[in-house]
Each structure stands twice: as structure tokens, then as C-alpha cells.
Design an enzyme around this catalytic site. Sequence first.
Site, PDB file in Angstrom:
ATOM      1  CB  SER A  61      36.170  50.671  40.287  1.00 18.28           C
ATOM      2  OG  SER A  61      36.016  49.322  40.656  1.00 18.28           O
ATOM      3  CE  LYS A  64      38.236  48.836  42.896  1.00 17.25           C
ATOM      4  NZ  LYS A  64      38.251  47.826  41.819  1.00 17.25           N
ATOM      5  CE1 TYR A 186      37.473  47.738  47.129  1.00 14.69           C
ATOM      6  CE2 TYR A 186      35.527  46.348  47.189  1.00 14.69           C
ATOM      7  CZ  TYR A 186      36.550  46.940  46.475  1.00 14.69           C
ATOM      8  OH  TYR A 186      36.646  46.746  45.122  1.00 14.69           O
ATOM      9  CE1 TYR A 242      37.220  48.313  37.237  1.00 14.18           C
ATOM     10  CE2 TYR A 242      35.594  48.495  35.497  1.00 14.18           C
ATOM     11  CZ  TYR A 242      35.965  48.687  36.805  1.00 14.18           C
ATOM     12  OH  TYR A 242      35.082  49.257  37.678  1.00 14.18           O
ATOM     13  CB  VAL A 260      30.677  48.234  37.842  1.00 20.19           C
ATOM     14  CG1 VAL A 260      31.887  47.467  37.350  1.00 20.19           C
ATOM     15  CG2 VAL A 260      30.583  48.206  39.359  1.00 20.19           C
TER      16      VAL A 260
END
Length: 308
Positions: A61, A64, A186, A242, A260
Site C-alpha cells: 500500500s 498508493k 494494481y 488504514y 502490509v
Amino acid sequence: MQDILAQISDEARALFGQGKVASYIPALAKVNPRQFGIAVAFTDGQTCSVGDANVPFSLQSISKLFTFVLALKAIGDDVWKRVGREPSGAAFNSMVQLETEHGIPRNPFINAGALVITDILTSHYAHLDYALLGALRKLADAPMLNWNTEVAKSERGTSHRNMAMAYFMKSCGNFHNAPELVLDNYCRQCAVEMNCVQLAQATMFLAHSGRNLGQSGQANAQFLNADDARRVNALLLTCGAYDAAGDYAYRIGLPVKTGVGGGIVAVAPGIGTIAVWAPELDAKGNSVLGGFALERLVELTRWTPHAT
């Protein structure tokens, strides 16, 4: 700083065993959990690191952050027509809010939001993989950066929930490309590998008013304008960890993005960036040792989100 990092490393390693590696992606379940590295890069070009700071790990992540910046550079404020900028208060892979909010994800850093960002970039770039890698290689001054094909394949094979979100958002008119194509892109972006030193370097533009640093440690090209860099940092502070974002803001107080894969990157504006990696995760999906290390670093340095 080297002494501070060594002290933090010693303290952090005492926490081994308090978390678990990500197991829902089979390739990540194979990672040796007892690893810890931390690197600090300063705006003057200096870098300090200890432990496993040169061991590559899966960004997951954290990628992102970079795809969101690319989308912001590509279409500007139009990005906010398709994704929000509020904390979700829900797990990173939650589908609950999408139906009540008509397929508009809360922010770019939860999975649904990141999928929309990847959809935007898939429309903008003929070869998104190489556009992203090109940007990361330049930012990290690491021309050999790549994604891990095993991790990408493993993640793609377990992307059922992400695919469901993509199709739901498409039904709401907030997804323009084929979900299968976007999911391929992705999963490759999540599988990009960096080490702590490279990650700290790659995010330097967020600590340096949008400017990247070259090999010489001198200010290089303006990668992102200063106002947008400030806004990205604000989103990282409120949405980057998160559904533990509030806890991270309270305990650490710096803009962060977690993954993660066990990595966390943090920004101290005007001072530098911190990248930490330890694969054992807590129940929210954030690195146990990484969160501890950042909290200790802030305690020992007194860095703040508005440091100069």
C-alpha cells in the site's frame, strides 16, 4: 542520528513475535518475520541507516502514495471528482461504505480509492507499469528498481474482494477501464520492491516542498508543486495508516504511509524522511516494530509535522 537509530533498533528487536506477517497473500507469508531496518534521509543529502535497511521488501500500500501523486500531477483537482479525502474509519479492504456513498471511495489510500486512482492512470498512460517504475527509479536514484513477479502473481490470484469493489464502482459509473486490466496494473504496482534507503530517498520531495534530490544531495527538479506536496502530507497524516490513522497521528504525529509488506514511510517537512521495515503486522495491518520505531524516533528528536 546514527546512535539514535542504533538505540531504536535494539529496543524494537525486543518486540519480535508480537505480530504476524501478512498471510492472505501467499508470497508475503514466506517472508522471514524477524527482520528490521530503518533509514533516515535528510534534505541536505545525508542518510543514516541501521539493520536490514538495504533489504528489498514489497511496497504494497505504500505504492498508493506514488500512484496518487502521479494522478494528481496528471489531472490535478479533477481527481476529487472520483475519490474523497476523508478518513474512512474502516479496514483498508472494506466494501461497506461504497454502496452508501454511491461508489465514491473515501480517500486514495484505501483499496477502493487506490483502484480508482489506478483506473485514472490506466486511462492516462499506455504503459502504466513503466510510467510508475520510471518515476520511482528517478526519485530513488535506483535505475534497477522493479516489481516482484511472484508477489504480483500471488496477489492477483487472491484479489477477489478488490475485483468485487472494482465491478461495483463500475456499476456506479466511477470506473472507466476493464476491472481485469486495472487489477493487473494494481497488483504489479503493489509488488514493487524497495529497501528503506531507497524509499526514504524516493519520498524526499514531500519533505522538501516538492523538490527531489539528485545524487549530489542538491535540490533537483520540482517533482510536485509545493502546495500539492503540503496537501499530500495532510492526507498521509489523516488517512495513511488504514483505520489506525488517528492512533498514528496521536502517537507519532507525522504524515505516514504504511503497507502490509511491513514498510512504513514518514515525512518530517523541512528535515527529511524516515523509512522503516519489519514484516510482523498488528491487527490493523501495520508493522508492529515499525510503528514503535517511529514513535521512539519522534520522542528522541522532537520532530513535528511542521518542522522546519
